[in-house]
Design a protein around this motif. Structure first.
Motif, PDB file in Angstrom:
ATOM      1  N   LYS A  12      -8.445-104.170  94.753  1.00 14.12           N
ATOM      2  CA  LYS A  12      -9.551-103.647  95.570  1.00 14.12           C
ATOM      3  C   LYS A  12      -9.038-103.078  96.890  1.00 14.12           C
ATOM      4  CE  LYS A  12     -13.046-106.756  93.737  1.00 14.12           C
ATOM      5  NZ  LYS A  12     -13.955-107.860  94.042  1.00 14.12           N
ATOM      6  N   GLY A  13      -8.100-103.784  97.515  1.00 20.48           N
ATOM      7  CA  GLY A  13      -7.534-103.290  98.768  1.00 20.48           C
ATOM      8  C   GLY A  13      -6.775-101.999  98.582  1.00 20.48           C
ATOM      9  N   LEU A  14      -6.018-101.915  97.502  1.00 24.10           N
ATOM     10  CA  LEU A  14      -5.275-100.686  97.227  1.00 24.10           C
ATOM     11  C   LEU A  14      -6.218 -99.540  96.884  1.00 24.10           C
ATOM     12  CD1 LEU A  14      -2.236-102.079  95.227  1.00 24.10           C
ATOM     13  CD2 LEU A  14      -2.260-101.234  97.566  1.00 24.10           C
ATOM     14  N   MET A  15      -7.319 -99.853  96.218  1.00 25.40           N
ATOM     15  CA  MET A  15      -8.296 -98.806  95.911  1.00 25.40           C
ATOM     16  C   MET A  15      -8.918 -98.267  97.199  1.00 25.40           C
ATOM     17  SD  MET A  15      -8.187 -98.162  92.784  1.00 25.40           S
ATOM     18  CE  MET A  15      -9.625 -97.154  92.621  1.00 25.40           C
ATOM     19  N   GLY A  16      -9.128 -99.138  98.167  1.00 22.07           N
ATOM     20  CA  GLY A  16      -9.646 -98.691  99.460  1.00 22.07           C
ATOM     21  C   GLY A  16      -8.687 -97.745 100.153  1.00 22.07           C
ATOM     22  N   LEU A  17      -7.383 -98.078 100.117  1.00 25.28           N
ATOM     23  CA  LEU A  17      -6.388 -97.189 100.722  1.00 25.28           C
ATOM     24  C   LEU A  17      -6.306 -95.861  99.977  1.00 25.28           C
ATOM     25  CD1 LEU A  17      -3.443 -99.586 101.635  1.00 25.28           C
ATOM     26  CD2 LEU A  17      -4.962 -98.369 103.188  1.00 25.28           C
ATOM     27  N   VAL A  18      -6.379 -95.916  98.649  1.00 24.48           N
ATOM     28  CA  VAL A  18      -6.346 -94.678  97.861  1.00 24.48           C
ATOM     29  C   VAL A  18      -7.574 -93.821  98.170  1.00 24.48           C
ATOM     30  CG1 VAL A  18      -6.516 -93.771  95.500  1.00 24.48           C
ATOM     31  CG2 VAL A  18      -4.898 -95.605  96.020  1.00 24.48           C
ATOM     32  N   LEU A  19      -8.738 -94.459  98.289  1.00 23.81           N
ATOM     33  CA  LEU A  19      -9.965 -93.720  98.619  1.00 23.81           C
ATOM     34  C   LEU A  19      -9.866 -93.100 100.009  1.00 23.81           C
ATOM     35  CD1 LEU A  19     -12.796 -92.965  97.658  1.00 23.81           C
ATOM     36  CD2 LEU A  19     -13.618 -95.053  98.734  1.00 23.81           C
ATOM     37  N   LEU A  20      -9.329 -93.845 100.967  1.00 25.41           N
ATOM     38  CA  LEU A  20      -9.145 -93.301 102.312  1.00 25.41           C
ATOM     39  C   LEU A  20      -8.164 -92.131 102.287  1.00 25.41           C
ATOM     40  CD1 LEU A  20      -9.782 -93.499 105.316  1.00 25.41           C
ATOM     41  CD2 LEU A  20      -7.877 -95.113 105.520  1.00 25.41           C
ATOM     42  N   GLY A  21      -7.104 -92.248 101.501  1.00 20.04           N
ATOM     43  CA  GLY A  21      -6.152 -91.144 101.362  1.00 20.04           C
ATOM     44  C   GLY A  21      -6.806 -89.906 100.760  1.00 20.04           C
ATOM     45  N   LEU A  22      -7.694 -90.110  99.794  1.00 19.53           N
ATOM     46  CA  LEU A  22      -8.410 -88.977  99.194  1.00 19.53           C
ATOM     47  C   LEU A  22      -9.342 -88.315 100.208  1.00 19.53           C
ATOM     48  CD1 LEU A  22      -9.278 -90.329  95.634  1.00 19.53           C
ATOM     49  CD2 LEU A  22      -7.680 -88.495  96.223  1.00 19.53           C
ATOM     50  N   VAL A  23     -10.001 -89.126 101.038  1.00 16.45           N
ATOM     51  CA  VAL A  23     -10.882 -88.567 102.065  1.00 16.45           C
ATOM     52  C   VAL A  23     -10.069 -87.713 103.037  1.00 16.45           C
ATOM     53  CG1 VAL A  23     -12.313 -89.166 104.063  1.00 16.45           C
ATOM     54  CG2 VAL A  23     -12.663 -90.325 101.895  1.00 16.45           C
ATOM     55  N   VAL A  24      -8.908 -88.216 103.454  1.00 14.59           N
ATOM     56  CA  VAL A  24      -8.057 -87.455 104.370  1.00 14.59           C
ATOM     57  C   VAL A  24      -7.559 -86.184 103.685  1.00 14.59           C
ATOM     58  CG1 VAL A  24      -5.891 -87.489 105.661  1.00 14.59           C
ATOM     59  CG2 VAL A  24      -7.412 -89.453 105.743  1.00 14.59           C
ATOM     60  N   LEU A  25      -7.207 -86.272 102.410  1.00  8.33           N
ATOM     61  CA  LEU A  25      -6.736 -85.093 101.673  1.00  8.33           C
ATOM     62  C   LEU A  25      -7.839 -84.044 101.556  1.00  8.33           C
ATOM     63  CD1 LEU A  25      -4.315 -83.932 100.096  1.00  8.33           C
ATOM     64  CD2 LEU A  25      -5.306 -84.936  98.045  1.00  8.33           C
ATOM     65  N   VAL A  26      -9.050 -84.469 101.260  1.00  5.18           N
ATOM     66  CA  VAL A  26     -10.180 -83.538 101.182  1.00  5.18           C
ATOM     67  C   VAL A  26     -10.427 -82.919 102.570  1.00  5.18           C
ATOM     68  CG1 VAL A  26     -12.688 -83.405 100.867  1.00  5.18           C
ATOM     69  CG2 VAL A  26     -11.281 -84.581  99.184  1.00  5.18           C
ATOM     70  N   SER A  27     -10.360 -83.738 103.611  1.00  2.00           N
ATOM     71  CA  SER A  27     -10.564 -83.231 104.973  1.00  2.00           C
ATOM     72  C   SER A  27      -9.490 -82.216 105.338  1.00  2.00           C
ATOM     73  CB  SER A  27     -10.534 -84.389 105.973  1.00  2.00           C
ATOM     74  OG  SER A  27     -11.558 -85.287 105.704  1.00  2.00           O
ATOM     75  N   TYR A  28      -8.255 -82.490 104.954  1.00  2.00           N
ATOM     76  CA  TYR A  28      -7.162 -81.559 105.239  1.00  2.00           C
ATOM     77  C   TYR A  28      -7.374 -80.238 104.507  1.00  2.00           C
ATOM     78  CZ  TYR A  28      -2.465 -79.664 105.682  1.00  2.00           C
ATOM     79  OH  TYR A  28      -1.405 -78.854 105.951  1.00  2.00           O
ATOM     80  N   SER A  29      -7.860 -80.309 103.260  1.00  2.00           N
ATOM     81  CA  SER A  29      -8.080 -79.074 102.508  1.00  2.00           C
ATOM     82  C   SER A  29      -9.245 -78.264 103.081  1.00  2.00           C
ATOM     83  CB  SER A  29      -8.319 -79.385 101.029  1.00  2.00           C
ATOM     84  OG  SER A  29      -9.545 -80.053 100.865  1.00  2.00           O
ATOM     85  N   MET A  30     -10.174 -78.931 103.759  1.00  2.00           N
ATOM     86  CA  MET A  30     -11.305 -78.230 104.370  1.00  2.00           C
ATOM     87  C   MET A  30     -10.964 -77.677 105.756  1.00  2.00           C
ATOM     88  SD  MET A  30     -14.331 -80.921 103.350  1.00  2.00           S
ATOM     89  CE  MET A  30     -15.392 -80.367 104.653  1.00  2.00           C
ATOM     90  N   SER A  31      -9.882 -78.156 106.359  1.00  2.00           N
ATOM     91  CA  SER A  31      -9.561 -77.768 107.736  1.00  2.00           C
ATOM     92  C   SER A  31      -9.061 -76.339 107.808  1.00  2.00           C
ATOM     93  CB  SER A  31      -8.523 -78.727 108.321  1.00  2.00           C
ATOM     94  OG  SER A  31      -7.309 -78.606 107.629  1.00  2.00           O
ATOM     95  N   ASP A  32      -9.157 -75.782 109.022  1.00  2.00           N
ATOM     96  CA  ASP A  32      -8.810 -74.384 109.255  1.00  2.00           C
ATOM     97  C   ASP A  32      -7.780 -74.318 110.376  1.00  2.00           C
ATOM     98  OD1 ASP A  32      -8.832 -71.630 109.271  1.00  2.00           O
ATOM     99  OD2 ASP A  32     -10.678 -71.467 110.439  1.00  2.00           O
ATOM    100  N   ALA A  33      -6.773 -73.470 110.204  1.00  2.49           N
ATOM    101  CA  ALA A  33      -5.707 -73.344 111.206  1.00  2.49           C
ATOM    102  C   ALA A  33      -5.769 -72.017 111.952  1.00  2.49           C
ATOM    103  CB  ALA A  33      -4.352 -73.506 110.532  1.00  2.49           C
ATOM    104  N   THR A  34      -6.916 -71.356 111.891  1.00  2.00           N
ATOM    105  CA  THR A  34      -7.056 -70.069 112.561  1.00  2.00           C
ATOM    106  C   THR A  34      -7.016 -70.273 114.073  1.00  2.00           C
ATOM    107  OG1 THR A  34      -8.459 -69.309 110.752  1.00  2.00           O
ATOM    108  CG2 THR A  34      -8.517 -68.042 112.794  1.00  2.00           C
TER     109      THR A  34
END
Length: 149
Positions: free
Chosen positions: A79-101
């Motif tokens: 369960k703890g590892l799933m939480g870290l994996v879920l947090l990593g996915l949230v950060v990955l999705v956020s990074y893919s949505m971010s803009d560097a313009t």
């Protein structure tokens, strides 16, 4: 958790909350640096450094406790590892949505208007937005489920 450890953690929490309150009070009521273009509180650096310490401590403990749980209770650690994996996915999705313009900031000559800083800031903001909305949805869902039982 043992009573002794719980007692020490409660004391530590109260001390850290008290320090934070003192630093915030110093920031707001400590005066301003003279001869600055904009109002600059005297204790800005102190409050920013305290926030950095709290942030790094939280990040370190967020990584350390799942590792301790993995060692002490391997079956329950999933369960703890799933939480870290879920947090990593949230950060990955956020990074893919971010803009560097680059921003068009007339008169700005600083070094922070670069693609890496802008993408990092966007990633942090989107992560906060996703986690904040998720928190509100979890609270609402918990209350609805509690009412239905």
């Amino acid at each position: 958790m043992s009573n002794t450890l719980s007692k020490y953690l409660n004391i530590l929490t109260i001390v850290m909350l008290g320090l934070t309150a003192v630093f915030v009070a110093m920031f707001y009521f400590g005066g301003e640096i003279p001869n600055q273009a904009y109002p600059t509180p005297v204790y800005s650096d102190l409050l920013i450094n305290w926030a950095k310490i709290l942030c790094f401590a939280t990040a370190g403990l967020s990584i350390l406790f799942p590792i301790i749980q993995l060692v002490t209770n391997p079956k329950g650690a999933v369960k703890g590892l799933m939480g870290l994996v879920l947090l990593g996915l949230v950060v990955l999705v956020s990074y893919s949505m971010s803009d560097a313009t680059l921003l068009d900031l007339p008169g700005y000559t600083g070094t922070d208007n670069n693609p890496a800083s802008l993408q990092f800031a966007d990633t942090v903001l989107y992560t906060m937005y996703i986690l904040g909305v998720g928190t509100v949805l979890a609270i609402v869902a918990t209350e609805i489920i509690r009412r239905l039982r």
